[in-house]
Design a protein around this motif. Structure first.
Motif, mmCIF file in Angstrom:
data_model
loop_
_atom_site.group_PDB
_atom_site.id
_atom_site.type_symbol
_atom_site.label_atom_id
_atom_site.label_comp_id
_atom_site.label_asym_id
_atom_site.label_seq_id
_atom_site.Cartn_x
_atom_site.Cartn_y
_atom_site.Cartn_z
ATOM 1 N N GLN A 1 29.042 9.812 3.787
ATOM 2 C CA GLN A 1 28.552 10.887 4.314
ATOM 3 C C GLN A 1 27.622 10.381 5.248
ATOM 4 N N ALA A 2 27.127 8.853 5.027
ATOM 5 C CA ALA A 2 26.201 8.586 6.301
ATOM 6 C C ALA A 2 27.056 7.758 7.338
ATOM 7 N N LEU A 3 28.254 7.894 7.327
ATOM 8 C CA LEU A 3 29.092 7.097 8.372
ATOM 9 C C LEU A 3 29.153 8.009 9.511
ATOM 10 N N THR B 1 14.669 9.706 -3.263
ATOM 11 C CA THR B 1 15.210 10.479 -2.031
ATOM 12 C C THR B 1 14.752 10.223 -0.846
ATOM 13 N N VAL B 2 13.347 10.144 -0.745
ATOM 14 C CA VAL B 2 12.725 9.397 0.472
ATOM 15 C C VAL B 2 11.635 8.488 -0.112
ATOM 16 N N GLU B 3 11.801 7.088 0.120
ATOM 17 C CA GLU B 3 10.865 6.330 -0.283
ATOM 18 C C GLU B 3 9.419 6.360 0.236
ATOM 19 N N MET B 4 8.485 6.825 -0.907
ATOM 20 C CA MET B 4 7.170 7.202 -0.110
ATOM 21 C C MET B 4 5.991 6.018 -0.750
ATOM 22 N N SER B 5 6.357 5.343 -1.365
ATOM 23 C CA SER B 5 5.047 4.451 -2.098
ATOM 24 C C SER B 5 5.386 3.130 -2.235
ATOM 25 N N LEU B 6 4.352 2.220 -2.586
ATOM 26 C CA LEU B 6 4.615 0.718 -2.984
ATOM 27 C C LEU B 6 5.587 0.887 -4.244
ATOM 28 N N LEU C 1 18.512 7.021 -18.487
ATOM 29 C CA LEU C 1 17.700 7.326 -17.423
ATOM 30 C C LEU C 1 17.971 6.485 -16.272
ATOM 31 N N SER C 2 18.570 7.186 -15.237
ATOM 32 C CA SER C 2 18.970 6.701 -14.064
ATOM 33 C C SER C 2 18.278 6.667 -12.809
ATOM 34 N N LEU C 3 18.317 5.817 -12.200
ATOM 35 C CA LEU C 3 17.409 5.607 -10.587
ATOM 36 C C LEU C 3 18.429 5.776 -9.491
ATOM 37 N N HIS C 4 18.019 6.217 -8.651
ATOM 38 C CA HIS C 4 18.785 6.144 -7.332
ATOM 39 C C HIS C 4 17.763 6.004 -5.924
ATOM 40 N N PRO C 5 17.544 4.840 -5.767
ATOM 41 C CA PRO C 5 16.370 4.415 -5.051
ATOM 42 C C PRO C 5 17.315 4.393 -3.226
ATOM 43 N N HIS C 6 16.059 4.892 -2.564
ATOM 44 C CA HIS C 6 16.526 4.884 -0.887
ATOM 45 C C HIS C 6 15.766 3.911 -0.593
ATOM 46 N N ASN C 7 15.856 3.388 0.720
ATOM 47 C CA ASN C 7 15.149 2.260 1.408
ATOM 48 C C ASN C 7 14.576 2.609 2.603
ATOM 49 N N ASP C 8 13.466 3.663 2.656
ATOM 50 C CA ASP C 8 12.805 4.127 3.796
ATOM 51 C C ASP C 8 11.832 2.986 3.952
ATOM 52 N N ARG C 9 11.077 2.489 3.102
ATOM 53 C CA ARG C 9 9.928 1.639 3.458
ATOM 54 C C ARG C 9 10.653 0.047 3.013
ATOM 55 N N ASN D 1 24.473 0.683 1.895
ATOM 56 C CA ASN D 1 24.883 1.642 2.709
ATOM 57 C C ASN D 1 24.475 3.141 2.521
ATOM 58 N N GLY D 2 24.160 3.903 3.366
ATOM 59 C CA GLY D 2 23.471 5.205 2.868
ATOM 60 C C GLY D 2 22.779 5.928 3.901
ATOM 61 N N GLU D 3 22.297 6.988 3.913
ATOM 62 C CA GLU D 3 21.650 8.077 4.684
ATOM 63 C C GLU D 3 20.211 7.106 5.184
ATOM 64 N N ARG D 4 19.994 7.273 6.372
ATOM 65 C CA ARG D 4 18.860 6.739 7.000
ATOM 66 C C ARG D 4 18.678 5.164 6.973
ATOM 67 N N THR D 5 18.028 4.607 6.215
ATOM 68 C CA THR D 5 17.862 3.347 5.918
ATOM 69 C C THR D 5 18.706 2.727 4.767
ATOM 70 N N GLY D 6 19.383 3.687 4.194
ATOM 71 C CA GLY D 6 20.321 3.380 3.125
ATOM 72 C C GLY D 6 19.851 3.703 1.609
ATOM 73 N N ASN D 7 20.994 3.199 0.556
ATOM 74 C CA ASN D 7 20.664 3.260 -0.628
ATOM 75 C C ASN D 7 20.108 1.792 -1.075
ATOM 76 N N VAL D 8 19.876 1.485 -2.229
ATOM 77 C CA VAL D 8 19.583 0.153 -2.774
ATOM 78 C C VAL D 8 20.954 -0.382 -2.772
ATOM 79 N N ASP D 9 20.974 -1.590 -2.522
ATOM 80 C CA ASP D 9 21.976 -2.567 -2.174
ATOM 81 C C ASP D 9 22.054 -3.427 -3.633
ATOM 82 N N ILE D 10 23.246 -2.775 -4.231
ATOM 83 C CA ILE D 10 23.773 -3.087 -5.639
ATOM 84 C C ILE D 10 24.155 -4.503 -5.638
ATOM 85 N N ILE D 11 24.735 -5.308 -4.487
ATOM 86 C CA ILE D 11 25.062 -6.427 -4.330
ATOM 87 C C ILE D 11 23.565 -7.367 -4.554
ATOM 88 N N THR D 12 22.726 -7.316 -3.846
ATOM 89 C CA THR D 12 21.445 -7.776 -3.943
ATOM 90 C C THR D 12 20.906 -7.681 -5.391
#
Length: 556
Positions: free
Chosen positions: A43-45, A212-217, A240-248, A273-284
């Motif tokens: 959906q970010a494409l 959803t929006v990365e806001m902190s350290l 317990l699951s995480l879905h980190p985005h990469n705004d910071r 890949n993902g919205e704005r600056t993307g999701n966490v890079d699983i390969i990394t």
């Protein structure tokens, strides 16, 4: 910079200190992975993938080893719905792979979602609603109690729909915009949902806490995760699951510290890949574990193929410096780096430990499908003798003397600097051969014969400026006799200071290579030459003549 005073920290710390994660040094096992490339990434494409492209991408994710794959938001569009149905109706989902679908906590969307997954063998139904202070006050204009009711009503409806459709389901709940939600309130909402779903060891509930929006350290996010992990109801039956985005720019760090803080599962995408600056890079994330000696449970052994597939299907580009995957991440242009890598590779040949410790390379590029000759030692005006020599040795079999490597290094760097470009391995080879090997500029060796009389007698047939002549010399060895013959008949004096030789290939048809270093009267420094012939004596003679021709002192 203007307007900084218009911003403030938008996150909330846990009500109690939650920093046990600090005492953990590294991640010791891979989390459960869930790819969200086909939903969040798609959906970010600019141009979302077509049905055929999504099917190919799904197969690639299966090949890599993902056991959970989010296939879309079926109620969002006809393409999303059709993709889900195609996977199910054409039996394209392996038995050990679970698909995941996303739905808002709204009745008509939930019902449409269950229509889309009818007949699926294994499926995660992912329910979400936004809980942050900003969303409550600005978007929904609802109280905490009203937002809580949206979540619980949605959870109850999922129970009813699962009973109606008989789907082999697992439920997931996300308090969207978790990072902007008061942590104790997020806990209240998640526990209310857990109490409705009543998880069991056989059917655990997934609680997903998205940045959803990365806001902190990252350490703040980790403390939020630890607090949630310690206080969720039925924790032993909760994934317990995480879905980190990469705004910071800290998505990977958020995920890694979040795992230390108690997370069991990561949702992310290939290449971030993902919205704005993307999701966490699983390969990394996965490769970070790999370089610590932990099996990431994903097959990333052919990253070039994975990159080509991703770029072709998404029309996105993998940045050249992206960790582990970019075209230049293993490249060493610097002379000192190249020298260290070359020495590290040499050391590794005889290292009984077998562990990877080569300087400047966090892992063996071959483990991810990369090649040394094109990916590691890259030649430009910044390169040095170590890298250039290493490249010639690894790709073409030339093992130059150390000082000759230095001389060649300056020659190659000069060409690159003058042409303002990177040189390919073939171009480096051409420079070496044209400048040093079998040179016949002024003097051309036609033939050479030896007799063993009072040492060694040499008879040289030499073509000088188009005129053929025969010269004789004597010495204690063949190369010495050749040298004496040349110094006797030409106005030149020199001393042989370096001589090395080796076979270029193994076998009866192998060629010999010889390297000669001369101190020539009237010339500063050592003059180098190389000879390549089927016979080592001929190769030595040609190396000597090449060096003399390069000295520009060969006059009749």
């Amino acid at each position: 910079m203007k307007n900084f005073e218009h911003y403030k920290r938008g996150y909330y710390m846990p009500p109690v200190q939650s920093t046990d994660w600090v005492n953990k040094e590294y991640i010791d096992k891979a989390p459960a992975w869930c790819s969200v490339d086909l939903r969040d990434g798609n959906q970010a494409l600019i141009i979302p993938m077509s049905l055929d492209e999504k099917l190919e991408f799904f197969k690639e994710l299966v090949r890599v080893g993902f056991k959970e794959i989010e296939v879309g938001f079926p109620a969002a569009s006809e393409t999303e719905y059709k993709f889900c149905r195609t996977l199910i109706e054409e039996n394209l989902i392996p038995d050990d792979v679970t698909i995941q679908v996303l739905t808002q906590a709204r009745e008509h969307i939930i019902k449409k979602t269950f229509e889309a997954i009818q007949g699926a063998k294994n499926v995660v139904v992912h329910l979400y609603n936004s809980t942050s202070y900003a969303q409550r006050t600005q978007v929904f204009k609802k109280s905490k109690e009203e937002i809580l009711k949206i979540a619980t009503d949605g959870a109850k409806l999922l129970n009813d729909m699962a009973d109606q459709y008989g789907v082999n389901h697992q439920f997931e709940y996300s308090p969207e915009s978790f990072t902007g939600t008061e942590v104790d309130y997020a806990l209240e909402v998640c526990n209310a949902v857990i109490d409705i779903w009543k998880p069991t060891p056989e059917r655990k509930v997934i609680i997903n806490l998205p940045a959803t929006v990365e806001m902190s350290l990252p350490h703040v996010y980790a403390s939020q995760i630890e607090y949630m992990s310690k206080n969720l109801h039925d924790r032993e039956n909760v994934v317990l699951s995480l879905h980190p985005h990469n705004d910071r720019g800290c998505g990977v760090a958020d995920a890694e510290l979040g795992i230390l803080a108690g997370a069991d599962r990561i949702e992310g995408t290939l290449f971030g890949n993902g919205e704005r600056t993307g999701n966490v890079d699983i390969i990394t994330l996965a490769m970070n574990m790999f370089t610590h000696g932990v099996d990431p449970k994903l097959d990333l052994s052919d990253i070039p193929h994975l990159t080509e597939t991703y770029e072709r299907l998404t029309r996105m580009h993998v940045y050249e410096r992206s960790p582990y995957t970019g075209q230049l991440v293993f490249a060493a242009f610097s002379g000192s780096h190249q020298d260290a890598i070359a020495k590290g590779m040499k050391y590794r040949e005889n290292d009984p430990d077998g562990m990877w410790t080569v300087p400047y390379l966090p892992l063996n590029p071959e483990d991810v499908g990369r090649k040394y000759d094109g990916d590691v030692i890259r030649i430009n005006s910044q390169s040095g003798k170590g890298g250039i020599g290493f490249l010639l040795e690894q790709k073409y079999g030339f093992n130059l003397p150390s000082k000759m490597r230095e001389d060649l290094g300056y020659t190659v760097k000069g060409v690159s600097d003058h042409q303002h470009k990177e040189l390919s391995p073939k171009e480096v080879l051409d420079i070496f051969q044209n400048e040093y090997v079998n040179r016949e500029d002024t003097v051309k060796l036609v033939e050479c014969h030896f007799k063993q009389i009072d040492g060694i007698q040499a008879e040289l047939t030499i073509l000088v400026n188009g005129e053929k002549k025969v010269y004789h010399g004597q010495g204690n060895g063949r190369l010495d006799a050749i040298s004496n013959a040349i110094m006797k008949h030409f106005d030149i004096k020199f001393a042989l200071v370096t001589y090395e030789e080796h076979a270029l290939q193994v076998g009866s048809d192998s060629q010999a290579c010889a390297y000669v270093g001369l101190e020539v009267e009237g010339v500063n420094g050592i003059v180098w030459g190389a000879g390549i012939k089927s016979d080592i004596i001929d190769a030595s003679a040609y190396a000597l003549i090449s060096a003399l021709n390069r000295s520009n002192h060969m006059n009749k």
